[in-house]
Every structure is written in structure tokens, then in C-alpha cells.
Design a protein around this motif. Structure first.
Motif, PDB file in Angstrom:
ATOM      1  N   CYS A 194       0.806  -1.218   0.000  1.00  0.00           N
ATOM      2  CA  CYS A 194       0.000   0.000   0.000  1.00  0.00           C
ATOM      3  C   CYS A 194       0.840   1.269   0.000  1.00  0.00           C
ATOM      4  O   CYS A 194       0.314   2.371  -0.231  1.00  0.00           O
ATOM      5  CB  CYS A 194      -0.941   0.018   1.216  1.00  0.00           C
ATOM      6  N   LEU A 195       2.123   1.138   0.271  1.00  0.00           N
ATOM      7  CA  LEU A 195       2.982   2.315   0.356  1.00  0.00           C
ATOM      8  C   LEU A 195       3.436   2.754  -1.028  1.00  0.00           C
ATOM      9  O   LEU A 195       3.596   1.929  -1.939  1.00  0.00           O
ATOM     10  CB  LEU A 195       4.207   2.010   1.221  1.00  0.00           C
ATOM     11  N   PRO A 196       3.645   4.064  -1.211  1.00  0.00           N
ATOM     12  CA  PRO A 196       4.107   4.550  -2.523  1.00  0.00           C
ATOM     13  C   PRO A 196       5.560   4.141  -2.769  1.00  0.00           C
ATOM     14  O   PRO A 196       6.290   3.795  -1.833  1.00  0.00           O
ATOM     15  CB  PRO A 196       3.973   6.069  -2.393  1.00  0.00           C
ATOM     16  N   PRO A 197       5.999   4.163  -4.037  1.00  0.00           N
ATOM     17  CA  PRO A 197       7.405   3.856  -4.338  1.00  0.00           C
ATOM     18  C   PRO A 197       8.344   4.778  -3.569  1.00  0.00           C
ATOM     19  O   PRO A 197       8.051   5.952  -3.338  1.00  0.00           O
ATOM     20  CB  PRO A 197       7.502   4.097  -5.848  1.00  0.00           C
ATOM     21  N   GLY A 198       9.469   4.218  -3.141  1.00  0.00           N
ATOM     22  CA  GLY A 198      10.441   5.020  -2.396  1.00  0.00           C
ATOM     23  C   GLY A 198      11.402   4.143  -1.638  1.00  0.00           C
ATOM     24  O   GLY A 198      11.447   2.917  -1.832  1.00  0.00           O
ATOM     25  N   ILE A 199      12.188   4.742  -0.752  1.00  0.00           N
ATOM     26  CA  ILE A 199      13.172   4.034   0.057  1.00  0.00           C
ATOM     27  C   ILE A 199      12.695   4.035   1.506  1.00  0.00           C
ATOM     28  O   ILE A 199      12.337   5.079   2.057  1.00  0.00           O
ATOM     29  CB  ILE A 199      14.556   4.689  -0.056  1.00  0.00           C
ATOM     30  N   SER A 244      13.502  -0.958   7.551  1.00  0.00           N
ATOM     31  CA  SER A 244      12.806  -1.863   8.465  1.00  0.00           C
ATOM     32  C   SER A 244      13.806  -2.872   8.994  1.00  0.00           C
ATOM     33  O   SER A 244      14.561  -3.481   8.215  1.00  0.00           O
ATOM     34  CB  SER A 244      11.654  -2.594   7.760  1.00  0.00           C
ATOM     35  N   ASP A 245      13.824  -3.035  10.310  1.00  0.00           N
ATOM     36  CA  ASP A 245      14.707  -4.001  10.953  1.00  0.00           C
ATOM     37  C   ASP A 245      16.158  -3.776  10.535  1.00  0.00           C
ATOM     38  O   ASP A 245      16.921  -4.731  10.338  1.00  0.00           O
ATOM     39  CB  ASP A 245      14.261  -5.430  10.620  1.00  0.00           C
ATOM     40  N   GLY A 246      16.530  -2.511  10.381  1.00  0.00           N
ATOM     41  CA  GLY A 246      17.906  -2.190  10.029  1.00  0.00           C
ATOM     42  C   GLY A 246      18.257  -2.413   8.571  1.00  0.00           C
ATOM     43  O   GLY A 246      19.426  -2.263   8.192  1.00  0.00           O
ATOM     44  N   LYS A 247      17.282  -2.773   7.754  1.00  0.00           N
ATOM     45  CA  LYS A 247      17.558  -3.055   6.326  1.00  0.00           C
ATOM     46  C   LYS A 247      16.910  -1.983   5.459  1.00  0.00           C
ATOM     47  O   LYS A 247      15.808  -1.490   5.757  1.00  0.00           O
ATOM     48  CB  LYS A 247      17.026  -4.426   5.932  1.00  0.00           C
ATOM     49  N   LYS A 248      17.599  -1.621   4.381  1.00  0.00           N
ATOM     50  CA  LYS A 248      17.053  -0.689   3.419  1.00  0.00           C
ATOM     51  C   LYS A 248      16.116  -1.423   2.467  1.00  0.00           C
ATOM     52  O   LYS A 248      16.433  -2.502   1.973  1.00  0.00           O
ATOM     53  CB  LYS A 248      18.168  -0.027   2.616  1.00  0.00           C
ATOM     54  N   ILE A 249      14.965  -0.851   2.224  1.00  0.00           N
ATOM     55  CA  ILE A 249      13.965  -1.440   1.337  1.00  0.00           C
ATOM     56  C   ILE A 249      13.716  -0.447   0.214  1.00  0.00           C
ATOM     57  O   ILE A 249      13.390   0.709   0.470  1.00  0.00           O
ATOM     58  CB  ILE A 249      12.638  -1.728   2.065  1.00  0.00           C
ATOM     59  N   ILE A 250      13.873  -0.898  -1.026  1.00  0.00           N
ATOM     60  CA  ILE A 250      13.619  -0.062  -2.184  1.00  0.00           C
ATOM     61  C   ILE A 250      12.364  -0.573  -2.858  1.00  0.00           C
ATOM     62  O   ILE A 250      12.343  -1.699  -3.379  1.00  0.00           O
ATOM     63  CB  ILE A 250      14.796  -0.062  -3.171  1.00  0.00           C
TER      64      ILE A 250
END
Length: 413
Positions: A397-402, A405-411
Motif C-alpha cells: 500500500c505504500l508509494p514507491p520510495g526508500i 525496516s529491521d535495520g535493512k534498506k527497502i527499495i
């Protein structure tokens, strides 16, 4: 052409356990005698596929796709045999993107590119008696390390040598008693009788070790064709054997796009890319419980050569020498297509069916995410400003972006 007549020369039925045993192969129509006019050609190397029709029904795209770094083998053909020939081919690009070219006069020829990207295809030039002719397997070049895009699929015939036939439905059509009657009349005197067409098959031999994402096809239908009417099955194929009990991929009908003149572009997608390590038998057929009438669009190979003799299949029930056969593919090769005056229009090699895939697993749109446990899906997700915007379960549901979470980068793309 006001009418199309197809002289079917069936080689064998591809059955579930092995090629039909005890079958005496029927002799296919002989190819036209070679002319002494200057002609030059080279065989399509194994592992190379061509760009084909896109959603606009355009057959003029002429890219080819090939793996990076793999040696691709081909051989020169020239008529007359006394003609001299030479190859011109790229080996790399300089810092400005300009291709570095080399030449060769070897009859048996190997080429490869070590880096991803678009390069010119090798050009073979022949000269004889002051005349010159050249041939290239892909006029727009070869994309190394790619297998097509959503709008430009990889298929197993060369679109530069094809034309469209708009009246295949006169003979080859699903759920059409009139077409079935004509087909069986054409086959009178053959070993195959009582043929009922349920769909159309295409064999993909050089498609191992890639991620299958989609199948596309072009069909003809005088009825209004919808996504509920048509489906595809992808069976395991090993050389002359098709295992009709093993489907190696599940695809759903994604789009049925009218192109005018009763033509439809149809695409089928996998929910997730399927890793394919074997040859495939792709069959386009009516969806379960539906009875639409449609026929395949047919490329015609006007320049008939043994090396591009493709395999086209009718997915059908039939009798062979009076014995009933189960639903399976009847394969035929080099079939001649003539008009009502018996003038040859070319040789039928393939239906207009293609596949889309990638040598590397395609991105899912969310990278560096591990969500294989309930705890992971409940983990909070933050934007780069440190604001909690939801949990891993909310990522769709979230828009595209960076995100973090839990110390990890999510793209998310």
C-alpha cells in the motif's frame, strides 16, 4: 488471396510418453529448387531468439536476443557454391560506444559478446560474377543478456521473413464444425483421420535456464474474444517427447486486445517468474468450459530453408491408422500454403506464439526484503525521515520510495 489452402504433411504425433511408435513418417512437400541467382544466408545459432510481434501487431521489429559470453555457432550458405563470402561482426565497443569490427572468411563461424547491450548482428556478404548480396539474422541488432520486454517478445521465428494470413479460420479453427470438415477433407488419403482441433501448439527447444514471465499470441476470431475465452498451457517437452501431465508453468490470461480485421493480441502472465530448464510445448486453447471459435495467425516462411523449418502443432484428437489417439499435438514441418489457384504462398513453420522471459530473475519491485516469518511482516517500516509509515504487511500500500525496516534498506519501485 481470396482463399488459403493448406497442404498438411504431418510427420508424427507428439505423445505423452514418446513419439508415436511404429509411425511411418509422411514425406513433406519438397522445398523449391534452389535458384542459381546469388543468394547468401547463415543459420540461426542455437540460443538466439528473435523479437516478434508487439501489442500493436507490428511484425517489423527485428531484434534478436542472446546470452552474454556464450559462443554462438553458425555456418555460411551461398548460391552459387562458387561465390566468395566474408563476415563482418562486432567484438566490443570503445569508450564512445562505437563498435569495434572484425572480419572473417571462415565457413563455420563463431561469435560472442562479453558484455550486456545492443550490438550489430554479424553480416555475411557474398560476391559472384560482379554481383553482391548480404544477409543478417537481425537487422536491428542483437541484445546480449536480454530476453525481451513487455512490448517486444522473444519468439522462435524471424519476423523479417514472415507475412500474415488472415483466412486460416477457413481450415484451422477451434469449435468450428465447418473448418473441421474442411481440414479432414484436406487430409483424406492420409494416415490421420477424424481430426478435431482443440488448440494450437508451439515448440520452444532453445529455452532452457531462464525465467519465464509471459506468453503472447496473435489469433483470428470473428467472434468477440475476451480474456474469459482463451487460455494457455505450458507442458514439459524433452526432444520428441511431450509430457501432457506435467505443466511447468501456470499462466493467467492478462490481456485480449483487438487489433482490427478480426485479429487479437493475447498475453498470458505468470504470477511469479518460473525458472525453466527444459524445452517447452506451449498450447493456446479455449478456456475451460468455454467454446470460442478462433484460429492462429500464421507466419509464412517464403524463403524456405532446412535450418528454419519450424514446428507447428495442432492440439487435437484424431485417429491414426484407424486407432483413436488422446488429445495431443500433431506436429508438421515445412507445410506448403497455396492459394485457390495452387500458387505457392510460402511454407508454414510457426504460429504467431511467443514467450517473454529473462536470463536473470526479474525484480519484484521490492528489493532487499526478507518476509518469510510472521515477525517480519509485523516489523515496523520507517521512511527516510524516521517516521513510522506502517509495517511490512503494509508494503503493497505504500508509494514507491526508500524505506527502513529491521535495520535493512527497502527499495520499492
Amino acid at each position: 488471396m481470396s482463399q488459403i489452402k493448406i497442404t498438411l504433411f504431418v510427420i508424427c504425433a507428439i505423445v505423452g510418453t514418446s513419439a508415436a511408435s511404429g509411425v511411418t513418417s509422411l514425406k513433406p512437400k519438397a522445398a523449391p529448387a534452389a535458384s542459381e541467382a546469388l543468394d547468401v544466408y547463415y543459420h540461426t545459432p542455437e540460443g538466439v531468439t528473435f523479437a516478434g510481434m508487439d501489442s500493436d501487431g507490428n511484425f517489423n521489429g527485428d531484434y534478436a536476443f542472446a546470452p552474454v559470453g556464450q559462443w554462438l555457432n553458425t555456418a555460411a550458405e551461398a548460391t552459387p557454391a562458387s561465390a566468395t563470402f566474408s563476415w563482418s561482426y562486432p567484438v566490443s565497443k570503445n569508450e564512445y560506444g562505437v563498435e569495434k569490427m572484425q572480419t572473417s572468411t571462415a565457413e563455420n563461424f563463431q561469435f560472442r559478446i562479453r558484455e550486456k547491450g545492443l550490438y550489430s548482428a554479424p553480416v555475411l556478404t557474398a560476391e559472384s560474377a560482379g554481383a553482391s548480396a548480404s544477409y543478417s539474422l537481425a537487422a536491428d541488432g542483437i541484445k546480449y543478456g536480454e530476453y525481451g520486454t513487455w512490448s517486444n517478445y522473444a519468439v522462435n521465428y524471424q519476423p523479417g521473413l514472415t507475412t500474415m494470413v488472415d483466412q486460416a479460420h477457413n481450415i484451422l479453427s477451434t469449435n468450428d464444425p465447418a473448418a473441421t470438415a474442411i481440414l479432414n477433407m484436406v487430409m483424406v488419403g492420409g494416415l490421420f483421420t477424424d481430426i478435431t482441433v482443440y488448440g494450437f501448439g508451439e515448440s520452444f527447444y532453445d529455452c532452457g535456464d531462464f525465467y519465464l514471465e509471459a506468453v503472447n499470441a496473435m489469433v483470428y476470431s470473428e467472434e468477440n474474444l475476451t480474456a474469459d475465452d482463451i487460455a494457455v498451457k505450458v507442458f514439459l517437452r524433452e526432444r520428441t517427447r511431450v509430457d501432457y501431465k506435467t505443466e511447468i508453468a501456470q499462466l493467467a490470461t492478462d490481456e485480449v486486445k483487438p487489433l482490427g480485421d478480426n485479429r487479437y493480441y493475447v498475453s498470458f502472465k505468470c504470477a511469479e517468474p518460473t525458472f525453466v530448464t527444459t524445452a517447452m510445448q506451449v498450447v493456446v486453447l479455449p478456456a475451460e468450459g468455454r467454446t470460442p471459435r478462433f484460429s492462429p495467425m500464421m507466419p509464412l516462411q517464403k524463403n524456405y530453408r532446412a535450418s528454419n523449418m519450424g514446428t507447428a502443432s495442432l492440439y487435437a484428437t484424431f485417429k491414426f491408422t484407424g486407432k483413436q489417439a488422446s488429445l495431443q499435438c500433431m506436429d508438421f514441418f515445412g507445410t506448403e500454403v497455396t492459394d485457390e489457384d495452387d500458387v505457392s504462398a510460402g511454407f508454414l513453420n510457426h504460429w504467431a506464439i511467443g514467450v517473454k522471459g529473462s536470463y536473470e530473475r526479474p525484480s519484484s519491485g521490492v528489493e532487499n526484503v526478507i518476509a518469510d516469518s510472521a515477525a517480519a511482516t509485523d516489523a515496523p517500516v520507517y521512511n527516510l525521515g524516521g517516521v513510522c509509515v506502517g509495517s511490512m504487511a503494509d508494503m503493497d500500500c505504500l508509494p514507491p520510495g526508500i524505506y527502513i525496516s529491521d535495520g535493512k534498506k527497502i527499495i520499492k519501485r
